[in-house]
Design a protein around this motif. Structure first.
Motif, PDB file in Angstrom:
ATOM      1  N   ALA A   1       0.815  -1.248  -0.255  1.00 33.82           N
ATOM      2  CA  ALA A   1       0.123   0.044   0.149  1.00 33.82           C
ATOM      3  C   ALA A   1       0.803   1.152   0.095  1.00 33.82           C
ATOM      4  O   ALA A   1       0.591   2.179  -0.601  1.00 33.82           O
ATOM      5  CB  ALA A   1      -0.943  -0.155   1.077  1.00 33.82           C
ATOM      6  N   ALA A   2       1.876   1.200   0.647  1.00 34.13           N
ATOM      7  CA  ALA A   2       2.876   2.545   0.758  1.00 34.13           C
ATOM      8  C   ALA A   2       3.492   2.673  -0.689  1.00 34.13           C
ATOM      9  O   ALA A   2       3.821   3.796  -1.020  1.00 34.13           O
ATOM     10  CB  ALA A   2       3.988   2.334   2.052  1.00 34.13           C
ATOM     11  N   ARG A   3       4.004   1.627  -1.183  1.00 32.13           N
ATOM     12  CA  ARG A   3       4.404   1.833  -2.445  1.00 32.13           C
ATOM     13  C   ARG A   3       3.629   2.685  -3.642  1.00 32.13           C
ATOM     14  O   ARG A   3       3.798   3.318  -4.173  1.00 32.13           O
ATOM     15  CB  ARG A   3       5.035   0.404  -3.134  1.00 32.13           C
ATOM     16  N   LEU A   4       2.442   1.983  -3.579  1.00 29.27           N
ATOM     17  CA  LEU A   4       1.331   2.397  -4.259  1.00 29.27           C
ATOM     18  C   LEU A   4       1.086   4.125  -3.945  1.00 29.27           C
ATOM     19  O   LEU A   4       1.071   4.794  -4.923  1.00 29.27           O
ATOM     20  CB  LEU A   4       0.092   1.876  -4.118  1.00 29.27           C
ATOM     21  N   ALA A   5       0.990   4.203  -2.683  1.00 26.14           N
ATOM     22  CA  ALA A   5       0.963   5.595  -2.225  1.00 26.14           C
ATOM     23  C   ALA A   5       1.996   6.606  -2.752  1.00 26.14           C
ATOM     24  O   ALA A   5       1.767   7.701  -3.162  1.00 26.14           O
ATOM     25  CB  ALA A   5       0.629   5.731  -0.712  1.00 26.14           C
ATOM     26  N   SER A   6       3.168   6.151  -2.757  1.00 27.07           N
ATOM     27  CA  SER A   6       4.354   6.844  -3.085  1.00 27.07           C
ATOM     28  C   SER A   6       4.350   7.315  -4.688  1.00 27.07           C
ATOM     29  O   SER A   6       5.017   8.136  -5.152  1.00 27.07           O
ATOM     30  CB  SER A   6       5.664   6.119  -3.032  1.00 27.07           C
ATOM     31  N   ALA A   7       3.357   6.559  -5.668  1.00 28.01           N
ATOM     32  CA  ALA A   7       3.272   7.164  -6.686  1.00 28.01           C
ATOM     33  C   ALA A   7       2.182   8.037  -7.003  1.00 28.01           C
ATOM     34  O   ALA A   7       1.874   8.599  -7.983  1.00 28.01           O
ATOM     35  CB  ALA A   7       2.694   5.779  -7.698  1.00 28.01           C
TER      36      ALA A   7
ATOM     37  N   ALA B   1       7.780 -14.289 -18.951  1.00 24.81           N
ATOM     38  CA  ALA B   1       6.651 -14.570 -18.314  1.00 24.81           C
ATOM     39  C   ALA B   1       6.103 -13.588 -17.047  1.00 24.81           C
ATOM     40  O   ALA B   1       5.062 -13.392 -16.791  1.00 24.81           O
ATOM     41  CB  ALA B   1       6.411 -16.039 -17.620  1.00 24.81           C
ATOM     42  N   ILE B   2       7.326 -13.012 -16.594  1.00 29.84           N
ATOM     43  CA  ILE B   2       6.934 -12.017 -15.507  1.00 29.84           C
ATOM     44  C   ILE B   2       6.323 -10.659 -16.212  1.00 29.84           C
ATOM     45  O   ILE B   2       6.262 -10.211 -17.127  1.00 29.84           O
ATOM     46  CB  ILE B   2       8.216 -11.414 -15.074  1.00 29.84           C
ATOM     47  N   TRP B   3       4.956 -10.353 -15.051  1.00 29.85           N
ATOM     48  CA  TRP B   3       4.261  -9.250 -15.485  1.00 29.85           C
ATOM     49  C   TRP B   3       4.392  -8.210 -14.255  1.00 29.85           C
ATOM     50  O   TRP B   3       4.303  -8.603 -13.221  1.00 29.85           O
ATOM     51  CB  TRP B   3       2.690  -9.597 -15.384  1.00 29.85           C
ATOM     52  N   PRO B   4       4.866  -7.252 -14.639  1.00 25.53           N
ATOM     53  CA  PRO B   4       5.061  -5.982 -13.612  1.00 25.53           C
ATOM     54  C   PRO B   4       3.930  -5.410 -12.847  1.00 25.53           C
ATOM     55  O   PRO B   4       3.353  -4.331 -13.522  1.00 25.53           O
ATOM     56  CB  PRO B   4       5.805  -4.953 -14.371  1.00 25.53           C
ATOM     57  N   GLU B   5       3.118  -6.358 -12.370  1.00 26.80           N
ATOM     58  CA  GLU B   5       1.665  -5.855 -11.670  1.00 26.80           C
ATOM     59  C   GLU B   5       1.635  -4.636 -11.136  1.00 26.80           C
ATOM     60  O   GLU B   5       0.866  -3.706 -11.637  1.00 26.80           O
ATOM     61  CB  GLU B   5       1.444  -6.964 -10.822  1.00 26.80           C
ATOM     62  N   GLU B   6       2.605  -4.031 -10.269  1.00 26.36           N
ATOM     63  CA  GLU B   6       2.509  -2.905  -9.685  1.00 26.36           C
ATOM     64  C   GLU B   6       2.864  -1.788 -10.451  1.00 26.36           C
ATOM     65  O   GLU B   6       2.046  -0.745 -10.481  1.00 26.36           O
ATOM     66  CB  GLU B   6       3.515  -2.835  -8.229  1.00 26.36           C
ATOM     67  N   SER B   7       3.839  -1.838 -11.426  1.00 23.03           N
ATOM     68  CA  SER B   7       4.121  -0.587 -12.032  1.00 23.03           C
ATOM     69  C   SER B   7       3.110  -0.302 -13.157  1.00 23.03           C
ATOM     70  O   SER B   7       2.967   0.527 -13.568  1.00 23.03           O
ATOM     71  CB  SER B   7       5.532  -0.866 -12.797  1.00 23.03           C
ATOM     72  N   HIS B   8       2.444  -1.671 -13.740  1.00 17.37           N
ATOM     73  CA  HIS B   8       1.508  -1.527 -14.696  1.00 17.37           C
ATOM     74  C   HIS B   8       0.080  -0.957 -14.155  1.00 17.37           C
ATOM     75  O   HIS B   8      -0.608  -0.082 -14.690  1.00 17.37           O
ATOM     76  CB  HIS B   8       1.144  -2.804 -15.424  1.00 17.37           C
ATOM     77  N   MET B   9      -0.113  -1.426 -12.912  1.00 14.94           N
ATOM     78  CA  MET B   9      -1.252  -0.872 -12.295  1.00 14.94           C
ATOM     79  C   MET B   9      -1.098   0.750 -11.993  1.00 14.94           C
ATOM     80  O   MET B   9      -2.000   1.647 -12.110  1.00 14.94           O
ATOM     81  CB  MET B   9      -1.469  -1.324 -10.909  1.00 14.94           C
ATOM     82  N   ILE B  10       0.207   1.087 -11.522  1.00 16.90           N
ATOM     83  CA  ILE B  10       0.329   2.539 -11.504  1.00 16.90           C
ATOM     84  C   ILE B  10       0.133   3.280 -12.639  1.00 16.90           C
ATOM     85  O   ILE B  10      -0.709   4.365 -13.071  1.00 16.90           O
ATOM     86  CB  ILE B  10       1.602   2.932 -10.849  1.00 16.90           C
TER      87      ILE B  10
END
Length: 559
Positions: free
Chosen positions: A80-86, A293-302
């Motif tokens: 949650a903090a990583r997402l908030a930092s965006a 195969a790796i999907w960058p879920e957090e960065s793509h969500m941002i």
């Protein structure tokens, strides 16, 4: 160097020392009780970005997740903090009746479109705070995906977009019942999340008063309300997840039957993953896929939220509507597959597939030609008192399934060694011709990729309770000894079986504790396992007039 955040608690005292040690960088974490329309307050943890260079604090767009599970784990808080930092206010909210949230635990019902609309009320409360821009998005997986589908149906005015991972739509079909199988032991565990554990016991009893798909269950079925869903959503599905059917159905319904802001504005990604969130890497079960195969879920969500909530022109909506990973053999040089493909829809019209029958034959054979024998069948015992074993409560996909296949009352049917690669992309169906000495029983169908060294890597499985073979809204018990047809979808797949491999279908009627046993009496099902449960002999027919088969989405190689 990052400092430990000072955590502000509103009316609930201090955090425990263990919680206070979590390093959230420059993010401020507070606790808030959010009021619902009936006066009930839901527990929410809010994460605020730091002030900008000028000392300005917001306003910011808001994103939130709702779940019944604990919100205080270090990983949850740090994510949650990583997402908030965006540059977002992040709200993590517990369902009604869970942990510190007030009210009675009623499962997902308080999130739906009835008198209580907890998701709607959370969304609108967040949108109207002084630190909010009024633009709200949602995220979450599994329970957090179900919650988002419920929310979309209620149409809160400030909801702008969503981001779902391994989601579901119908609690009867993809939650409390799977293939009609009751799961009381699995859902007793939800007591651990309840403020009042008795609420969960009452809810379990209520479910058993509704054994069929009736109006009670329709009130928790989002598939009946796609036209009310009216926001763009990015959906991630996982091949090794029984809920992948929910992820795909959610995309299909929103993309083609949703409101004007939904139709044509959905995106779907399906990869070689297990069920869960922030786990979309290249390691699943016993398999290690290439790093592609790796999907960058957090960065793509941002990126998704930056476009929809901040107006950033980053091209995210120019990406293909569908991206899916075609799985292949791992650890084999030059094996076909293990690549991403794009498509305009799902199933992919660019990859025509032909439903192709793979027939069960005597001596455990699986072949493309139909059986011609006048009399041929395979039998086994189904004993709820001595069930075959599938450990755990999660689908054990991408793992070697031989430990299950070698149990005494499990039957396997396997092709000859493939002389050329075979691709399946689409939906797999089972069509079994069966009989039982009992009035009700279950059938579990599994599909595996058998490697040259003998490993039987599980790709999918799904059960079906015989009494629901003609529909979940009513039951039709078996007539002992009489042949019946059990036809149902096993799941979705995109897999290239490599040359030198074999394709295997495994069938059994028990697999506990993953699938809680059927008492097989045909009587109404109960929370407590009955004392009069019976053993049965089940028969799979593979003869000319009763030919059991698997319908596979065979892709013809391009010439």
């Amino acid at each position: 160097m990052l400092r430990c955040v000072w955590v502000v608690m509103l009316g609930l005292g201090l955090l425990t020392p263990l919680q206070a040690q979590v390093n959230l960088g420059q993010i401020t974490e507070t606790h808030q009780m959010i009021p619902m329309r009936d006066g009930t307050r839901l527990s929410a943890y809010l994460y605020f970005p730091p002030k900008d260079a000028t000392g300005r604090a917001g306003p910011w767009p808001v994103v939130f997740e709702q779940r019944y599970a604990d919100l205080r784990g270090a990983g949850t808080r740090q994510a949650a903090a990583r997402l908030a930092s965006a540059g977002f206010v992040v709200a993590m909210v517990n369902f009604r009746g869970c942990y510190q949230s007030e009210g009675q635990w009623v499962g997902y019902r308080a999130l739906a479109w009835g008198e209580q609309r907890d998701g709607y009320d959370v969304c609108e409360w967040l949108a109207t705070q002084k630190w909010s821009t009024g633009k709200v998005g949602t995220f979450g997986s599994s329970q957090g995906g179900f919650a988002q589908n419920f929310l979309a149906v209620t149409q809160p005015p400030h909801l702008v977009c969503q981001y779902m991972v391994d989601t579901g739509l119908s609690l009867f079909h993809e939650g409390y019942r799977i293939g009609g199988i009751t799961r009381p032991e699995r859902f007793r565990s939800l007591e651990a999340s309840c403020r009042n554990p008795a609420d969960n016991r009452r809810l379990l009893a209520e479910w058993f008063q509704h054994p069929h798909y009736d109006d009670y269950w329709k009130a928790e079925d989002c598939t009946l309300h796609f036209p009310k869903m009216n926001v763009p959503c990015f959906t991630i599905g996982s091949w090794f997840d029984f809920m992948n059917q929910g992820s795909i159905q959610s995309f299909q319904g929103r993309q083609h039957r949703g409101g004007p802001n939904s139709r044509g504005h959905q995106q779907l990604l399906i990869g070689p993953y297990l069920h869960g969130r922030l786990n979309k890497g290249n390691q699943s079960g016993d398999l290690t896929f290439p790093t592609n195969a790796i999907w960058p879920e957090e960065s793509h969500m941002i990126r998704w939220f930056n476009h929809h909530l901040k107006g950033e022109s980053n091209g995210v909506m120019n990406d293909p509507p569908v991206r899916y990973y075609v799985m292949g053999a791992t650890g084999e040089a030059d094996a076909p597959g293990n690549v991403w493909r794009t498509a305009n829809d799902w199933p992919p019209p660019e990859t025509p597939q032909q439903p192709t029958a793979y027939f069960l034959h005597a001596e455990g054979k699986l072949r493309l030609d139909a059986p011609t024998s006048e009399s041929s069948a395979t039998t086994y015992r189904s004993d709820p008192h001595k069930p075959m074993s599938i450990p755990g409560v999660a689908f054990p996909g991408a793992k070697d399934a031989r430990a299950f296949e070698q149990q005494s009352e499990v039957r396997t049917f396997t092709t000859d060694v493939l002389t050329a690669p075979v691709e399946w992309t689409g939906q797999v169906w089972a069509e079994l011709q069966v009989a039982s000495t009992a009035r009700d029983t279950d059938f579990i169908v599994r599909i595996s990729d058998v490697y040259p060294d003998g490993r039987s890597i599980l790709l999918m499985d799904y059960p079906m309770r015989a009494r629901y073979r003609d529909g979940f809204d009513h039951e039709v018990l078996l007539e002992p000894g009489k042949v019946a047809t059990i036809r149902y979808p096993v799941g979705w797949i995109s897999q290239i079986f490599n040359r030198g491999h074999r394709i295997r279908v495994t069938i059994a009627s028990t697999g506990a504790p993953l699938y809680e046993p059927n008492p097989q009496t045909g009587k109404p099902l109960t929370i407590a396992f009955p004392t009069d449960a019976i053993s049965a002999t089940n028969t799979l027919y593979h003869q000319r007039d009763h030919a059991s088969r698997i319908l596979a989405p065979l892709v013809t190689p391009k010439r």
